[in-house]
Enzyme design. Structure first.
Site, PDB file in Angstrom:
ATOM      1  NE  ARG A  40      -0.642   7.089   0.462  1.00  0.00           N
ATOM      2  CZ  ARG A  40      -0.497   6.064  -0.341  1.00  0.00           C
ATOM      3  NH1 ARG A  40       0.694   5.802  -0.863  1.00  0.00           N
ATOM      4  NH2 ARG A  40      -1.522   5.283  -0.640  1.00  0.00           N
ATOM      5  CB  CYS A  91      -1.639   4.869   8.446  1.00  0.00           C
ATOM      6  SG  CYS A  91      -3.282   4.147   8.705  1.00  0.00           S
ATOM      7  CB  CYS A 122      -2.987   4.206  13.119  1.00  0.00           C
ATOM      8  SG  CYS A 122      -1.479   4.095  12.110  1.00  0.00           S
ATOM      9  CG  ASP A 133      14.766  14.218  49.405  1.00  0.00           C
ATOM     10  OD1 ASP A 133      14.778  15.396  49.041  1.00  0.00           O
ATOM     11  OD2 ASP A 133      13.733  13.622  49.793  1.00  0.00           O
ATOM     12  CB  THR A 142      -0.925   0.043   1.235  1.00  0.00           C
ATOM     13  OG1 THR A 142      -0.120   0.057   2.427  1.00  0.00           O
ATOM     14  CG2 THR A 142      -1.848  -1.157   1.253  1.00  0.00           C
ATOM     15  CB  CYS A 192       0.541   1.573  10.466  1.00  0.00           C
ATOM     16  SG  CYS A 192      -0.368   1.481   8.915  1.00  0.00           S
TER      17      CYS A 192
END
Length: 501
Positions: free
Chosen positions: A67, A69, A72, A450, A34, A38
């Site tokens: 590129r 998604c 998400c 401390d 694709t 993601c």
């Protein structure tokens, strides 16, 4: 976790198949069929293993031609916790890039701050992150642009320059390449917002953002500490939010941060929108939002004394700062005095030397920026209501900050700075370690002397004196001793451990 998780294919596949949000930001999944990338928790059905490749950063995915998604939104993942838990050059570089150093000073400026050549820095980042400093800064600019596009009505040309792009054309090309949408299409797809009250003429508009984090997160000590130590005029707790002023590279700003079950609500008002990326980065550092609480708590649970404290309120964070020099000054003012006294000393400095600002909220009480070291350089130490030795320490610290012999910042080397702090007259281990923990972000800083830690250790049956005995015992908590400090502090009923209402 360990660095280079993206190289462990089986672990990455398990995380993707289980849609485990704990791994968001640790690595990114690029889908060959694709052309998108993601976060591991992406809700879509995972592709076949042979169609997935894993990258260590969003910038590496973008460099490889993938590129983001649209479902998400991997560019909005929490940052990798590696950059806040490691002290090497790559981690320091990533902290500096997040703080906008490349945009302001270029790669040579980044390299100079790290003490390396530009070629060395580029080679190290490329080897570990799959992208060089320019590509990493570009990915950050793209995320800033998206935030401005979706959450403001600013014209696109103003957004381009506010996000750090050199031209509108570069801005348009980058947004299309990274998100597969034109800037105008991104804005059209953004959820419709209910318009708030119009700001007064000349007043910058507020930006409302959601800051993600890895669950779990216990906000009590985080916000309780910030509220209990708030310096009047600079900080306040109001209407369920911690508010403060911000000194930023191009101007100043105001932020309101409020805990929510699955995010931190962040409302920003900036006098110059170019400071958005830096402001968000500093707010995330302030609240330690890129931490990996599962790894921290898993280590601390191995101690049967700490385990019940962790189980009672898992996911405690270390309250940090938005300004390292400011915190160092406040740490010296707070040496061996109560929280209330430290606030009083700091408030006097703010009134006398702070820069006045106008709170955009008419009901707010923010009146000043905390004074810069330069503004404090000519202060007469005798005017401070402090013991003589502490006045001398204060003056020495301020002059070291002004002349650059002490440089505190996101890219500081923790060990080097600690040694430099200890070399200053009157500045002992407690002050050096609290600065390392809260200003520099060292996750392993520890405070064995401390009083609150010693009291908690005594009540829990741990060695409380001498300090060396507790330090030896705490070796098993490494590299997360700063988080152990938060759990030990929380064993007390001090106001710093209580979420204000």
């Amino acid at each position: 976790m360990q660095k280079g998780m993206h190289t462990d294919t089986e672990r990455c596949l398990r995380a993707v198949r289980s849609k485990d949000a704990r791994f968001d930001g640790w690595f990114f999944t690029a889908v060959l069929t694709t052309g998108i990338y993601c976060r591991p928790s992406c809700p879509v059905v995972p592709p076949k293993p042979e169609n997935m490749v894993f990258h260590p950063s969003a910038a590496a995915c973008q460099q490889a031609g993938f590129r983001a998604c649209k479902r998400c939104r991997p560019d909005t993942s929490p940052g990798s916790p590696e950059w806040n838990q490691r002290a090497d050059a790559v981690a320091r570089a990533m902290r500096l890039i997040a703080d906008g150093t490349v945009d302001r000073e270029g790669v040579p400026g980044l390299a100079a701050r790290l003490g390396y050549s530009t070629r060395q820095v580029e080679r190290q980042l490329l080897a570990e992150l799959g992208a060089g400093p320019l590509a990493l800064a570009r990915a950050q600019r793209a995320q800033t642009a998206r935030l401005l596009i979706e959450t403001t009505t600013l014209p696109m040309a103003e957004i381009a320059f506010a996000a750090g792009f050199s031209s509108v054309r570069t801005f348009n090309d980058t947004v299309r390449e990274v998100f597969a949408l034109a800037p105008s299409d991104l804005r059209a797809r953004a959820p419709k917002r209910t318009p708030g009250p119009a700001p007064a003429p000349g007043t910058p508009a507020a930006l409302s953002l959601r800051l993600p984090f890895r669950a779990p997160l216990t906000p009590d000590n985080l916000f309780g500490h910030l509220a209990a130590t708030a310096v009047p005029g600079v900080e306040e707790w109001r209407d369920g939010a911690y508010r403060r002023t911000l000194r930023l590279p191009h101007g100043h700003g105001f932020v309101a941060l409020a805990p929510r079950p699955d995010h931190i609500a962040c409302r920003l008002v900036l006098t110059d929108p170019r400071d958005l990326t830096v402001a968000i980065s500093r707010c995330r550092r302030l609240l330690d939002l890129d931490a990996d609480p599962m790894a921290v708590d898993a280590r601390l649970r191995t101690d049967p004394v700490l385990a019940p404290l962790v189980d009672k309120a898992p996911g405690r964070r270390v309250p940090r700062t938005v300004d390292e020099a400011e915190f160092a000054v406040r740490a010296v003012l707070g040496q061996q005095v109560s929280t209330a006294a430290a606030r009083t000393h700091a408030a006097r400095l703010v009134t006398a030397y702070g820069e006045p600002v106008d709170d955009p909220d008419p009901e707010g009480g923010l009146t000043h920026l905390f004074p810069s070291p330069g503004a404090l350089a000519d202060l007469d130490p005798g005017s401070l209501a402090l013991p003589r030795a502490r006045r001398a320490t204060f003056a020495t610290l301020v002059h070291a900050l002004v002349d650059g012999s002490l440089r505190l910042g996101a890219g500081s080397d923790w060990s080097e700075i600690r040694a430099e702090l200890l070399a200053l007259p009157g500045l002992g281990p407690w002050t050096a370690d609290v600065i390392a923990m809260r200003a520099l972000g060292d996750p392993d800083a520890f405070l064995p002397t401390d009083l609150g830690i010693r009291r908690a250790a005594r009540e829990l049956g741990l060695p409380s004196t001498p300090a060396a005995a507790l330090t030896a015992y705490a070796a098993a908590w490494r590299p997360w001793r700063a988080y152990a400090v938060q759990y030990l502090w929380a064993a007390d009923s001090h106001p710093i451990n209580i979420l204000p209402r």
